[in-house]
Design an enzyme around this catalytic site. Structure first.
Site: not given
Length: 935
Positions: A52-53, A56, A197, A272, A380-382
């Site tokens: 089957y594989i 496929k 069934s 089939p 600036t340093p900030l």
């Protein structure tokens, strides 16, 4: 009545396969490098299962699907099967897979558990409970349907007879065929009866069916006389019965007495050649459909992303309170929202993750987004808020303009976090969260840099020691030890032999002279440029003596520690473009010269492979988020003075692919435009090959006042009165610095948008003046920004200006040719970017320029190590200094990173702790485990 028309499954399935083949071809054309993937997992080795594989696999190959057959032995356990299924769930190249039943194992395996381990989005066989549940509920567009019922439906549709309103009878109730067939017909608007069934008067029930599907597994159970005249008969049975006329003594029959039934039915499937071929075709169709869904989910386009709404408060809360007021979304959710696959993301808790470089490989064919660099005027340093602006801009582009957008920022050092600077992740309502994670260990990258750097340092001193205390022969025998009587060079040693011109691979064939050249690096201790590093501010490690233990036999030398982010490894990582490139850069790092003046590299030390191992995780960018939920890459954090001060190329490249051609990536360059932006263009963009679209230049009223002659600004002290009162004259005078930085940016051919970062002490007149002057002097646009107080909404005008600028014509160009002499490259930067009259190479710098040129490093780009507080070399000179000569006192090489760095003045590479470090305020709440006092 006339005999039934035969529904030839072989012919119909062939037509379906042909259509699928065309679809796959189109997918491959639309997405180069993409191929739909199917995996089939087999446990055991049953002959029928293999048969089957193979059918496929053949069908997949014909269509263009990449199919993989995975065989597990009969000894496989249930947990091993599920583990393999989990890996397939996470494999982005597999778009669908199935487990071939029955499971042929000597161990007990729960088939239901195994099937339900399959991710529903890859369940192309349609057998998981989730798929069955969705089918039962009628969610046909959100599930995969079992292949046999799906094939039966296609055969029924092939008749042209409407299904809606017909009475359908399904004989059989298996999970694989009967039950899903009932649901499928029901949701196609048939009235459905299921028989089994235990059904009484089966012949009478069958006789009611306009459509009859039989799947009982019992040969010729349904007789022709049971069938309603004119019914459509679909026979799913495959049964073997004795037949002496056949060579093998048996024949295949269905569940319906075919010869009788075809005289009463209008349509019938043969066995089939009826349902069987359709089952395989439907598996292929589901696989292609799954691949399409995958592409739809991860195709370029607008992200389906959930943004966070900010709850703005006044007066403004502290940064940490704002950070904690917004709960980050799970980082895995954000990763999915922006198009990352699960296998491309390594989670570090709920708020941070690493992104694998495989994402870049997957997206390599996707066009890049727009590339934006955020820089600033001489600060600036900030600081003037570049990080805050970067975050505010991406929040505006993402959460307010709904653009795909990424921020790419540097990882901060822990040293300043506990020293004088405190935490850094943006500020106000424009932050990266959670800030504790951002500022502390994050994912351990800096620790990896530290370990790698110090391994090199240890290798240098150990090699000097061993060469001083051993003969050539003893040294060689230890470098190439005999194992089981055989000496063998390692790969890194063979590469060293080739660099030395010794074309030999057998250690026993080397001459004494070759042994000497191979074994001895002959490092000159006075030339060692490689220092040990530590990610802690420690002034007492700025100069140390090593080797004082008795075991080092008096071999001492003076050395020093640098802060970890000053390591060349950090700079190299930020400029790396791949794992292979990183390995090469680490090997090229020059750590010293030999006594003959030859460069000694990490590769010569034999340590570069080990460095790559230490850095294998650090190369992956760190994913975090902003307050409003937009993504951020935090990666690498090289110094902006002795290194290039930019985050990593890899982070930028992944981000540019993720946002797609209409999106934006915003990155930040350290310090002012004269330093970080210049290096971004001339070094980072040169190595990355990326072309930026827009420069965002951040300016503030206070910085312009400082450049206009305002009082000195000192970190930690209140601003002088001049900075908090309106002074248009001071602002206009200080605009000279902003004007120069606009000119610097435009020198590279990129449009400039000025972001005027507003503070509450600024007046509208001051802000308007800066915007007007900026536009008059070459800026594409200039806008006021209030993102600190308002988040993305406060940067909305900036985001819209960036969008317009990204569409404007540009002609990106680099400032200098690498082939120019080292001195000329330095001069070009000094004159064009800083405004110097000329440069002066002091004797040591002149000597180094000659040495590096002789050693083959003269064609590297130049990374100027200069103060960030002035355009000149003097930090006290503000505005736009003129008439100065730029002194170059020394030149050093970061060969692995890929640049030379001239030193202008003295550069401190190890900060010290102040009198009152930030750590006084930092603590952990033992009950909540909350970090307090970080900022």
């Amino acid at each position: 009545m006339a005999p039934a028309e035969i529904l030839n499954g072989r012919e119909i399935s062939a037509q379906i396969r042909a259509r699928l083949k065309n679809q796959v071809t189109q997918l491959k054309e639309q997405v180069p490098g993409f191929t739909p993937g199917l995996a089939i997992l087999l446990v055991g080795n049953r002959d029928d299962s293999n048969l089957y594989i193979n059918v496929k696999l053949k069908a997949a190959e014909e269509i263009g699907i990449k199919a993989t057959h995975i065989k597990l032995p009969r000894t496989t356990t249930e947990s091993e099967v599920i583990k393999y299924i989990t890996s397939l769930n996470e494999d982005s190249t597999v778009h669908g897979f199935l487990v071939q039943l029955p499971l042929d194992s000597e161990n007990s395996i729960n088939t239901e558990e195994v099937i339900n381990a399959i991710a529903p989005e890859k369940d192309v066989d349609g057998l998981t409970s989730i798929s069955a549940g969705k089918l039962a509920r009628g969610d046909l567009n959100d599930c995969f349907i079992p292949c046999t019922p799906k094939g039966c439906l296609e055969l029924i549709k092939e008749t042209g007879v409407p299904i809606a309103g017909r009475h359908a009878v399904v004989v059989g109730r298996s999970k694989i065929v009967g039950a899903p067939m009932h649901d499928l017909l029901l949701w196609n608007n048939a009235t459905v009866t299921t028989c089994h069934s235990k059904t009484a008067n089966l012949d009478e029930e069958v006789n009611k069916g306009d459509i009859l599907v039989v799947a009982t597994g019992r040969p010729e159970m349904v007789k022709g006389e049971w069938i309603k005249p004119g019914a459509i008969v679909i026979d799913c049975g495959i049964n073997y019965v004795p037949d002496d006329k056949k060579p093998n003594g048996r024949k295949v029959v269905g569940d319906v007495a075919y010869d009788e039934a075809k005289e009463r039915a209008s349509f019938i499937t043969p066995v089939p050649g009826g349902v069987g071929p359709m089952t395989v075709a439907m598996l292929m169709q589901s696989t292609v459909e799954s691949a399409k869904r995958f592409l739809e989910k991860f195709k370029p386009g607008k992200w389906m992303i959930q943004y966070n709404n900010l709850n703005l408060k006044t007066p403004d809360p502290s940064d940490i309170d704002i950070s904690r007021s917004c709960k980050p979304k799970p980082i895995g959710k954000l990763a999915r929202e922006i198009g990352l696959l699960s296998e491309e993301v390594e989670l570090y808790g709920e708020t941070k993750a690493k992104v694998l470089l495989s994402a870049l490989e997957r997206l390599k064919h996707r066009p890049d987004g727009k590339y934006v660099v955020v820089t600033g005027i001489t600060p600036t340093p900030l600081g003037e808020g570049k990080s805050t602006t970067t975050v505010g801009l991406v929040q505006a582009l993402g959460a307010h303009l709904y653009q795909n957008v990424f921020a790419c920022v540097r990882q901060p050092s822990q040293g300043p976090t506990f020293g004088i600077k405190g935490g850094a992740a943006g500020g106000g309502y424009s932050q990266v969260i959670p800030m504790e994670e951002f500022n502390l260990h994050l994912t351990g990258d800096i620790h990896a840099f530290t370990a790698a750097n110090n391994l090199v340092a240890a290798a240098i001193d150990a090699r000097i020691f061993h060469e001083l205390t051993q003969t050539d022969k003893a040294l060689f025998n230890r470098l190439v030890p005999s194992v089981n009587g055989v000496r063998k060079f390692s790969d890194i040693q063979i590469r060293r032999l080739k660099r030395l011109g010794i074309e030999k691979t057998d250690p026993t064939t080397l001459t004494d002279e070759e042994i000497n050249r191979f074994a001895r690096l002959d490092i000159d201790p006075e030339t060692i440029t490689w220092q040990r590093v530590l990610d802690t501010n420690d002034r007492f490690l700025r100069k140390i003596t090593i080797g004082q233990a008795p075991t080092e036999k008096g071999h001492t030398r003076t050395a020093q520690f640098d802060i970890s982010v000053a390591s060349e490894i950090m700079a190299a990582l930020a400029l790396t473009t791949s794992l292979e490139d990183m390995r090469e850069r680490l090997g090229k790092m020059v750590v010293a010269s030999s006594k003959k003046g030859e460069p000694v590299s990490a590769e010569d030390l034999g340590v570069s492979g080990a460095l790559t191992v230490l850095m294998k995780d650090a190369i992956k960018p760190n994913l975090m988020q902003t307050l409003e939920g937009t993504p951020v890459f935090v990666h690498a954090g090289p110094f902006a003075n002795i290194a290039h001060g930019n985050s990593s190329i890899i982070a930028d490249r992944i981000a540019l692919k993720l946002v797609g051609p209409e999106g934006f990536v915003v990155t930040e360059a350290g310090f002012g435009a004269d330093i970080g932006m210049e290096k971004f263009f001339n070094i980072k963009c040169r190595y990355s090959g990326l072309c930026p679209h827009v420069v965002v230049l951040v300016a503030t009223v206070r910085a312009l006042k400082m450049h206009g002659g305002g009082p000195t600004v000192t970190a930690g002290l209140p601003l002088p009165k001049a900075y908090i009162e309106e002074n248009l004259e001071l602002v206009e005078k200080g605009f000279s610095n902003l004007k120069k930085q606009i000119e610097n940016a435009r020198m590279f051919g990129i449009p400039v948008v000025v972001a005027v970062n507003a503070f509450k002490t600024d007046t509208e007149a001051e802000l308007d003046l800066i915007s007007r002057l900026s536009r008059e002097h070459g800026a594409f646009d200039a806008v006021k920004c209030t993102h600190w107080a308002e988040g993305g909404n406060g940067a909305l005008a900036l985001a819209q200006a960036v969008q317009r600028a990204a569409q404007a014509p540009s002609s990106f160009q680099l400032l200098y040719d690498l082939k120019l002499p080292v001195e000329d490259k330095i001069r070009i930067i000094a004159q064009k970017i800083y405004g110097a009259d000329d440069i002066e190479l002091l004797p040591e710098a002149q000597h180094k320029a000659e040495v590096y040129t002789k050693q083959g490093f003269g064609n590297l780009p130049v990374c100027m190590a200069k103060t960030h507080l002035s355009l000149s070399h003097n930090p006290e000179q503000k505005g736009v200094p003129t008439g100065f000569i730029l002194p170059i006192r020394d030149i050093r090489a970061s060969v692995g990173a890929g640049f030379l760095y001239p030193l202008v003045g003295t550069m401190s590479t190890m900060p010290g702790l102040p009198t009152r470090p930030c750590f006084y305020d930092i603590d952990l709440d033992p009950e909540t485990q909350q970090v307090n006092g970080l900022f």
